[in-house]
Write an enzyme that holds these catalytic residues in place. Structure first.
Site, short mmCIF file in Angstrom:
data_model
loop_
_atom_site.label_atom_id
_atom_site.label_comp_id
_atom_site.label_asym_id
_atom_site.label_seq_id
_atom_site.Cartn_x
_atom_site.Cartn_y
_atom_site.Cartn_z
N HIS A 1 0.84 -1.20 0.00
CA HIS A 1 0.00 0.00 0.00
C HIS A 1 0.88 1.26 0.00
O HIS A 1 0.69 2.16 -0.83
CB HIS A 1 -0.90 -0.03 1.24
N GLU A 2 1.83 1.32 0.93
CA GLU A 2 2.68 2.51 1.01
C GLU A 2 3.62 2.61 -0.18
O GLU A 2 4.00 3.72 -0.57
CB GLU A 2 3.46 2.50 2.32
N HIS B 1 1.82 4.67 -2.71
CA HIS B 1 1.95 6.10 -2.41
C HIS B 1 3.32 6.63 -2.83
O HIS B 1 3.44 7.65 -3.53
CB HIS B 1 1.78 6.34 -0.91
N GLU C 1 -4.54 7.86 -2.94
CA GLU C 1 -5.08 6.59 -2.46
C GLU C 1 -5.42 5.65 -3.61
O GLU C 1 -5.38 4.43 -3.46
CB GLU C 1 -6.31 6.82 -1.59
#
Length: 491
Positions: free
Chosen positions: A256-257, A260, A286
């Protein structure tokens, strides 16, 4: 020199100082000594005053009045500079600095309260943060303006609480129906068991980040209480966390990160240290973290590769074969923790927080009543009673650091990701075969070219529409969820 080049030289210095402030925040959450928190809060507040003064500088105002640009990049830079300057002029410098000081201290107080399951001990600090953010919202909104919309605009320009409420209302019936069908199917997915050494988790997390193209020459992975990404351009970092009983929390938080941080790494270097040299909104940000984590990271192709890596790393893990592992990765369960939630329940977590924080900012809900309101809403939405604050109202850091208006961008990001995934599959027919081989090169190259490299050149919705060639709608996300979980659970 021209007015525009003078303007950009001034703004680049401001952006560089903002990056320094961000690095102080990263340090605070990863390696800073606990006893340094009061001093760090003063350092952050002092730097915020400097940044605020630069945005108010008459020299900047004069340059903005004199500058003219006809090219798209120049117009976008001026648009973003004007936007930041106009917001800064509405908020008193002392208030901006105090918000920074208090929220810096609040992070550590929240972390201790979370560890002790002590909401009552954290409540006075949260009340102070909320009061400051209400003052900021009043300054930004002006007479008769909507306070929540004023804060939301900082994260998702162009959206309002009402527009998002309508979007979420359109999503809820299909989400709830899908959830009920899945939970009523009688299918019980397998669960992993084994000895998941945290150090080995971190090694595998780095392998996953590399498979998604994360550039370790311009980034790093560290541990924190709450996973986050920080920085931009040539220095974009991520954090994750480990649980010896749950490897998915570490691995999927990392992926997930990585979404980003890769977005920030892939913005056109010509925009470095400029207002458009970053992600254009938190919703679009996101969309990158969620498509990396879910549509790509939880796909059958990637999980087949990850299954083999988990077996190599940990030995027996309690599931037999890639298909069982895929089912375990995508297990649907009404759990407490947002960051560990499956794709169906995740948006219900966000809708809960969205409604509660709108009530907090409006004054319809106060901090002493927040825990009870959370627990009541969670029981109604998930059918489970919250057992302790760290599994409920204390689980997220966002309100502690004043990020009111941030939560709805997670679900908006999911909607954007649904639109992007639909277009990506059309243009990259071999995407899942690549992931099965441990490489996300094709899908991430598509995202880099279509979206990431443009930074904040366009508005959020324009960014998604340009990337996908169509309008933003909730249908692609909901269709994807129906198809995926209908197949998994025989519905």
């Amino acid at each position: 020199m021209t007015a525009f080049s003078d303007l950009m030289a001034f703004v680049r210095e401001t952006q560089a100082l903002k990056e320094v402030q961000g690095r102080l925040g990263w340090d605070q959450e990863t390696v800073m000594p606990r006893g340094a928190a009061p001093q760090r809060a003063e350092e952050m507040a002092a730097l915020e005053k400097v940044l605020h003064a630069r945005k108010m500088d008459p020299y900047l105002v004069d340059l903005l009045e004199a500058v003219r640009r006809e090219d798209a990049v120049g117009r976008a830079q001026i648009r973003e500079i004007r936007r930041e300057t106009e917001r800064a002029r509405k908020v008193p410098a002392d208030l901006a600095a105090e918000i920074t000081r208090v929220t810096s201290l609040a992070q550590g107080i929240w972390a201790e309260a979370r560890a002790k399951d002590d909401f009552a001990g954290f409540a006075p600090t949260l009340a102070q943060v909320l009061a400051l953010r209400r003052l900021e919202a009043q300054a930004l909104a002006g007479e008769g303006g909507d306070l929540y919309d004023a804060l939301l605009d900082d994260y998702e320009p162009g959206e309002t609480g009402a527009s998002l409420d309508a979007m979420f209302a359109a999503m809820r019936p299909r989400l709830v129906a899908l959830r009920e069908n899945v939970l009523g199917s009688g299918t019980v997915p397998p669960a992993l068991t084994g000895d998941f050494d945290p150090a080995r988790q971190m090694v595998l997390a780095e392998t996953c980040a590399r498979s998604f193209g994360y550039d370790f020459d311009h980034g790093r992975i560290d541990r924190a209480v709450h996973p986050f990404s920080s920085g931009s351009g040539l220095d974009s970092r991520i954090t994750t966390r480990t649980d010896p009983e749950n490897i998915f929390d570490c691995l999927y938080s990392t992926i997930h990160e990585t979404g980003h941080s890769s977005y920030e790494q892939n913005v056109d270097r010509a925009y470095l240290l400029t207002p458009i040299g970053r992600g254009c909104s938190m919703g679009v940000h996101e969309s990158q973290s969620r498509i990396y984590e879910n549509q790509l990271g939880r796909s059958r192709g990637f999980t087949s590769w990850l299954y083999a890596r988990c077996r190599e790393t940990f030995g027996e893990i309690g599931v037999d074969g890639p298909e069982a592992f895929y089912a375990a990765v995508n297990a649907v369960c009404p759990g407490y923790i947002r960051t560990e939630a499956d794709e169906i329940h995740y948006n219900l977590h966000i809708l809960l927080r969205f409604d509660l924080e709108r009530a907090l900012i409006a004054g319809d809900l106060e901090v002493p009543d927040l825990e009870a309101a959370w627990n009541d809403r969670f029981a109604a939405d998930f059918g489970v009673a919250v057992d302790r604050p760290s599994n409920g109202v204390l689980q997220d850091v966002h309100w502690a650091v004043g990020l009111f208006g941030y939560f709805p961008t997670y679900t908006l990001g999911n909607v954007y990701a649904g639109c992007l995934f639909e277009a990506m599959r059309r243009d990259c027919p071999d995407w899942e075969d690549e992931l099965a081989a441990g490489s996300a090169a094709g899908p991430t190259a598509w995202l880099r070219e279509r979206l990431q490299r443009h930074g904040a050149l366009r508005s959020p919705r324009e960014t998604i529409e340009e990337a996908t060639g169509g309008p933003v709608t909730v249908a692609p996300l909901l269709d994807y969820l129906d198809a995926k979980f209908g197949a998994l659970y025989g519905r």
